[in-house]
Write a protein that holds these residues in place. Structure first.
Motif, PDB file in Angstrom:
ATOM      1  N   PHE C 175      10.155  -1.732   3.332  1.00 37.31           N
ATOM      2  CA  PHE C 175      10.078  -1.012   2.063  1.00 37.31           C
ATOM      3  C   PHE C 175       8.825  -1.373   1.285  1.00 37.31           C
ATOM      4  CE2 PHE C 175      14.439  -2.307   3.040  1.00 37.31           C
ATOM      5  CZ  PHE C 175      14.991  -1.074   3.312  1.00 37.31           C
ATOM      6  N   THR C 176       7.879  -2.035   1.934  1.00 36.97           N
ATOM      7  CA  THR C 176       6.786  -2.619   1.171  1.00 36.97           C
ATOM      8  C   THR C 176       5.605  -1.687   1.057  1.00 36.97           C
ATOM      9  OG1 THR C 176       7.471  -4.754   1.973  1.00 36.97           O
ATOM     10  CG2 THR C 176       5.308  -4.616   0.976  1.00 36.97           C
ATOM     11  N   PHE C 177       5.319  -1.283  -0.148  1.00 29.85           N
ATOM     12  CA  PHE C 177       4.088  -0.554  -0.416  1.00 29.85           C
ATOM     13  C   PHE C 177       3.478  -1.172  -1.655  1.00 29.85           C
ATOM     14  CE2 PHE C 177       1.986   3.089  -2.580  1.00 29.85           C
ATOM     15  CZ  PHE C 177       0.898   3.116  -1.741  1.00 29.85           C
ATOM     16  N   ARG C 178       2.329  -1.795  -1.503  1.00 29.22           N
ATOM     17  CA  ARG C 178       1.697  -2.460  -2.635  1.00 29.22           C
ATOM     18  C   ARG C 178       0.451  -1.702  -3.022  1.00 29.22           C
ATOM     19  NH1 ARG C 178       1.847  -7.869   0.742  1.00 29.22           N
ATOM     20  NH2 ARG C 178       1.602  -6.212   2.266  1.00 29.22           N
ATOM     21  N   PRO C 179       0.511  -0.863  -4.046  1.00 28.55           N
ATOM     22  CA  PRO C 179      -0.637  -0.043  -4.410  1.00 28.55           C
ATOM     23  C   PRO C 179      -1.732  -0.862  -5.084  1.00 28.55           C
ATOM     24  CG  PRO C 179       1.216   0.405  -5.870  1.00 28.55           C
ATOM     25  CD  PRO C 179       1.694  -0.599  -4.876  1.00 28.55           C
ATOM     26  N   LEU C 187      -2.988  -0.530   4.568  1.00 27.76           N
ATOM     27  CA  LEU C 187      -2.150  -1.057   5.646  1.00 27.76           C
ATOM     28  C   LEU C 187      -0.681  -0.766   5.352  1.00 27.76           C
ATOM     29  CD1 LEU C 187      -2.206  -2.677   8.242  1.00 27.76           C
ATOM     30  CD2 LEU C 187      -2.146  -4.759   6.908  1.00 27.76           C
ATOM     31  N   HIS C 190      -0.002   2.994   5.660  1.00 28.33           N
ATOM     32  CA  HIS C 190       0.013   3.341   7.078  1.00 28.33           C
ATOM     33  C   HIS C 190       1.353   2.928   7.688  1.00 28.33           C
ATOM     34  CE1 HIS C 190      -1.640   4.263  10.947  1.00 28.33           C
ATOM     35  NE2 HIS C 190      -1.578   3.020  11.376  1.00 28.33           N
ATOM     36  N   VAL C 192       4.258   2.295   6.141  1.00 25.39           N
ATOM     37  CA  VAL C 192       5.404   3.027   5.584  1.00 25.39           C
ATOM     38  C   VAL C 192       5.486   4.421   6.203  1.00 25.39           C
ATOM     39  CG1 VAL C 192       6.269   4.150   3.502  1.00 25.39           C
ATOM     40  CG2 VAL C 192       5.615   1.759   3.424  1.00 25.39           C
ATOM     41  N   ARG C 524      -4.071   3.931  -4.874  1.00 26.18           N
ATOM     42  CA  ARG C 524      -3.428   4.568  -6.013  1.00 26.18           C
ATOM     43  C   ARG C 524      -3.763   3.859  -7.314  1.00 26.18           C
ATOM     44  NH1 ARG C 524       0.855   8.140  -4.590  1.00 26.18           N
ATOM     45  NH2 ARG C 524       0.692   8.414  -2.373  1.00 26.18           N
ATOM     46  N   PRO C 525      -3.706   4.593  -8.422  1.00 28.57           N
ATOM     47  CA  PRO C 525      -4.030   3.989  -9.711  1.00 28.57           C
ATOM     48  C   PRO C 525      -2.813   3.258 -10.252  1.00 28.57           C
ATOM     49  CG  PRO C 525      -3.444   6.262 -10.010  1.00 28.57           C
ATOM     50  CD  PRO C 525      -3.266   5.961  -8.555  1.00 28.57           C
ATOM     51  N   LYS C 528      -0.425  -2.161 -10.725  1.00 26.95           N
ATOM     52  CA  LYS C 528       0.227  -3.286 -11.383  1.00 26.95           C
ATOM     53  C   LYS C 528      -0.053  -4.526 -10.549  1.00 26.95           C
ATOM     54  CE  LYS C 528       4.053  -0.641 -13.192  1.00 26.95           C
ATOM     55  NZ  LYS C 528       5.415  -0.267 -12.919  1.00 26.95           N
ATOM     56  N   ARG C 531       3.989  -8.100  -8.434  1.00 26.81           N
ATOM     57  CA  ARG C 531       4.888  -9.078  -9.019  1.00 26.81           C
ATOM     58  C   ARG C 531       5.539  -9.944  -7.956  1.00 26.81           C
ATOM     59  NH1 ARG C 531       8.591  -5.976 -13.017  1.00 26.81           N
ATOM     60  NH2 ARG C 531       7.621  -4.129 -12.187  1.00 26.81           N
ATOM     61  N   ALA C 532       5.648  -9.370  -6.800  1.00 26.56           N
ATOM     62  CA  ALA C 532       6.263 -10.158  -5.737  1.00 26.56           C
ATOM     63  C   ALA C 532       5.378 -11.335  -5.365  1.00 26.56           C
ATOM     64  CB  ALA C 532       6.499  -9.289  -4.518  1.00 26.56           C
ATOM     65  N   SER C 533       4.083 -11.145  -5.580  1.00 23.01           N
ATOM     66  CA  SER C 533       3.079 -12.169  -5.272  1.00 23.01           C
ATOM     67  C   SER C 533       3.416 -12.898  -3.990  1.00 23.01           C
ATOM     68  CB  SER C 533       2.928 -13.165  -6.425  1.00 23.01           C
ATOM     69  OG  SER C 533       4.107 -13.909  -6.596  1.00 23.01           O
TER      70      SER C 533
END
Lengths: 123, 110, 545
Positions: C175-179, C187, C190, C192, C524-525, C528, C531-533
């Protein structure tokens, strides 16, 4: 699909040298050392043409030897051939070096071809 | 019926992803997932996911139903993966909101 | 050794994907559009207004009208091929052999679904073009083009399999998408796009190879049948060899009772195609093929009748032999003509996910490699070439597709070879998109091409209103959701492309550490902080120099 090879110290290039690097590296030095691009070219030929040849042989073997109605046997061989080709490609690029890649293809391919030839499969 | 499948799959995926530290933190601002909650989320997630093909297959039969369910899984993960980074709470809430709604619709339809 | 294996698979994944990525992108996008082939064709032939016949009696009347028309216009043709109108395709396409015709010796016409008379529809290939392009390209020898596409599909299969091996944290990163994190976002995106529709990607690639397997893998058949093609076709497809004409004239029997008999035989199924051999001869045959939108399996069910007496001669495709049925189901899954609108929508979504997977893969390579190159202080020709081709393929193809729709509305109706010119328009626009990045470098090229695509798509409903009477102003009040939905869909594509253009334009490369502008269309803009860092995911594609 994300590529997630570990960023180990030896990462950066993937080629003859590190495709199967590690413990087996020392053993492989005995084989003749070709330029890197030649190894990659050789593997590409093995994967594309060699893999196709192996898949074709398997398809013929299915068509002739599968105990099923003739159209069924032919169709099974065709349907399976792409999986076999994929497996061959994976093998070719996973093998320690280009020589092994070829040997891995010829090991099942040559006996299969010989058997087909002897039983008149190519007639 | 496929909406019920979608709701079940979405809720199931949400539960499974909340059981992971990274996503738990996105929603609850706490990295550590309490062990009991983790287990409950995991079990609930897998149960919901296991239940999700049932409405599809009941409505459409094994052949279509299975194909439809694969599509439904895709349609469930996509909004979850895209919502999580932008609106994590909404992503987590959507499952519990959608599920009773879908169940109600299915009962009304039947 | 295990890590070595994974690493070599990463290398294989990178290169098998990249080398044919642009072809695969075009194949995926046009193939996805081909799910809407009937709807696209309907939009491109606004002259067709008559709804399809619904009741069996109406269908029989239509079929008879079509047969009568063919008897009048092509009595001496050796063979007719009639596709009957259906709800999604409310017109009849007829082909007939004519030794006097050029090319492959066929003539073609579009007939009205009620009267059976020719419709004065504009010359267009409609959705057929996207469908054909996705497996045989264009301007090319057909077998060669099909071999090329099969070759690329084989690369795709290898890329998918090696990608699965490479991506070891497939479930942890589900489920990981980090914009907004530079190449890591690419990556994630791709992964997801790939993982969320993985069953579809595997299915569509393998079944795509299966659709062309009689051409690419004929050796088993050659060996088992000793090269006897006719025997092979008879046994595998159940199609009898066409009988020779007797030379004795005999009129065709009415087709209605045959359709009724076929429907009983298929438990209520309906015929989708009629094929007539030697019409008007005592040895004529009428072959009915069941509609392919009714069953998952594409293994055709066929009934052959004598055209002179109406007697049933043979049936095929009723028994389900395992391998034949497997192929039929694979074929059926690939073309996705079964099932309702919901399933089609899900296939469309999955197809778009596949398109996004290929696109993000190509961009990811460029972003990664440019970063590495920038660190060394030298950006090579390879990176520039890939970046250039990425723009032209990914942003340019929508421009080309929209241009074809514009050409459909704007080209004069009496232009000779009008249908070909619509397609020329497609390729001219695509060619311009290939040249454009030479003038406008990097991000500018991306933004301008996406914006052009947005304008072209977004204004299509307006163009439709100016050039036809089946526009939103008419279709919405009339509740004609089929046509209105298509116009609204075009508008939605325009808005989506505009959103992408805006995102790329506003993207600040600073958000992506070390990334240099121009490598990709930007992430993407609203970036943020993550937060998961989570500590960075191990590993990136092993991009070999």
């Amino acid at each position: 699909m994300a590529s997630a090879a570990p960023s180990s110290p030896r990462s950066g290039t993937a080629s003859e040298a590190d495709a199967g690097a590690g413990a087996a590296a020392g053993r492989r030095r005995r084989l003749p050392r070709a330029p890197r691009w030649l190894g990659i070219l050789s593997r590409c030929v093995a994967a594309i043409l060699g893999g196709y040849a192996l898949a074709s042989l398997a398809a013929i073997a299915f068509a002739l030897w599968l105990p099923a109605a003739r159209p069924e046997a032919v169709m099974t061989g065709m349907l399976a051939s792409f999986a076999i080709h994929t497996g061959a490609v994976v093998w070719v690029f996973a093998a320690g070096n280009a020589w092994r890649a070829w040997i891995g293809l010829l090991l099942p391919g040559l006996p299969l071809a010989a058997l087909l030839w002897l039983t008149g499969g190519f007639a | 019926m496929s909406f019920l499948s979608l709701a079940l799959a979405y809720a199931g995926f949400t539960a499974l992803c909340l059981a992971m530290e990274r996503h738990h933190e996105q929603v609850f601002q706490a990295r550590r997932v309490p062990p009991r909650r983790r287990r409950a989320l995991r079990i609930a997630g897998w149960l919901l996911l296991a239940a999700s093909p049932v409405p599809c297959i009941l409505a459409e039969g094994w052949g279509y139903g299975t194909v439809l369910w694969c599509g439904v899984l895709t349609a469930a993960v996509l909004p979850l993966a895209l919502l999580l980074p932008y609106a994590p709470r909404a992503a987590a809430l959507l499952g519990p909101v959608m599920l009773p709604l879908a169940a109600l619709l299915a009962v009304l339809r039947a | 050794m295990k890590e070595g294996f994974r690493q070599s698979m990463a290398w294989l994944h990178t290169w098998s994907g990249l080398l044919v990525g642009w072809v695969l992108f075009a194949v995926f996008l046009t193939g996805t559009a081909a799910y809407l082939k009937p709807e696209i064709s309907a939009w491109m032939m606004p002259e067709l207004r008559t709804p399809a016949p619904e009741t069996p009696a109406e269908q029989a009347a239509t079929a008879q009208a079509l047969m009568d028309h063919m008897t009048r216009t092509a009595p001496r043709s050796p063979a007719w091929f009639i596709s009957l109108p259906e709800a999604r395709e409310p017109w009849a396409n007829v082909f007939w052999r004519d030794p006097g015709a050029g090319g492959r010796g066929f003539r073609q016409a579009v007939l009205d679904p009620r009267s059976g008379e020719p419709v004065a529809a504009r010359g267009t290939r409609g959705g057929e073009f996207f469908y054909r392009f996705h497996f045989q390209l264009h301007y090319m020898n057909v077998p060669v083009a099909r071999w090329i596409v099969s070759f690329c599909a084989m690369f795709m299969l290898v890329a998918i399999v090696s990608g699965i091996v490479t991506h070891k944290r497939i479930f942890a990163d589900f489920f990981t998408f980090r914009p907004g994190k530079g190449h890591r976002s690419w990556l994630d995106g791709h992964a997801v796009a790939a993982v969320l529709a993985l069953p579809y990607h595997l299915m569509i690639t393998y079944t795509g190879l299966v659709t062309l397997m009689f051409m690419t893998m004929p050796w088993g058949g050659e060996a088992a049948y000793r090269g006897d093609r006719a025997a092979f076709n008879t046994e595998v497809f159940g199609t009898a060899r066409p009988a020779r004409p007797a030379g004795v004239p005999a009129p065709l029997v009415p087709v209605g009772p045959l359709l009724e008999q076929a429907s009983r035989h298929w438990n209520g199924g309906t015929a989708g195609r009629i094929q007539v051999q030697n019409p008007g001869d005592a040895n004529s045959t009428i072959q009915l093929t069941r509609s392919d939108s009714e069953r998952l399996s594409f293994n055709p069910q066929i009934m052959v009748f004598s055209g002179a007496t109406g007697a049933l001669l043979s049936t095929a495709g009723d028994d389900s032999r395992p391998a034949a049925e497997t192929r039929g189901v694979m074929y059926g899954l690939h073309v996705g003509r079964f099932g309702g609108p919901l399933l089609r929508a899900l296939f469309l979504l999955s197809g778009l996910a596949g398109t996004a997977m290929v696109a993000t893969g190509c961009v990811l390579w460029a972003v990664k490699t440019r970063q590495q190159a920038a660190k060394r202080g030298r950006v090579g020709f390879g990176v520039r070439l890939v970046e250039h081709l990425n723009v032209a393929a990914i942003a340019g193809l929508p421009v080309a597709m929209a241009t074809m729709f514009w050409a459909n509305r704007l080209l004069p109706l009496d232009l000779p070879a009008r249908d070909e010119w619509e397609i020329h328009g497609f390729f001219i626009a695509w060619g311009l998109c290939l040249l454009h990045p030479l003038l406008r470098r990097g991000r500018r090229a991306w933004v301008e091409q996406f914006a052009a695509g947005a304008l072209l798509f977004g204004l299509l409903p307006l163009l439709n209103a100016l050039t036809t009477t089946t526009h939103l102003g008419v279709t919405l009040p009339a509740g004609d959701w089929g046509r209105a939905g298509f116009d609204l869909g075009l508008l939605a594509i325009g808005l989506a492309l505009a959103a992408i253009a805006r995102i790329v334009a506003r993207h600040r490369p600073g958000a992506a550490p070390r990334a240099k502008p121009g490598a990709g269309p930007g992430s993407r803009p609203g970036a943020k902080p993550d937060r998961a860092s989570q500590p960075a995911r191990h590993g990136e594609p092993v991009a070999a120099e």
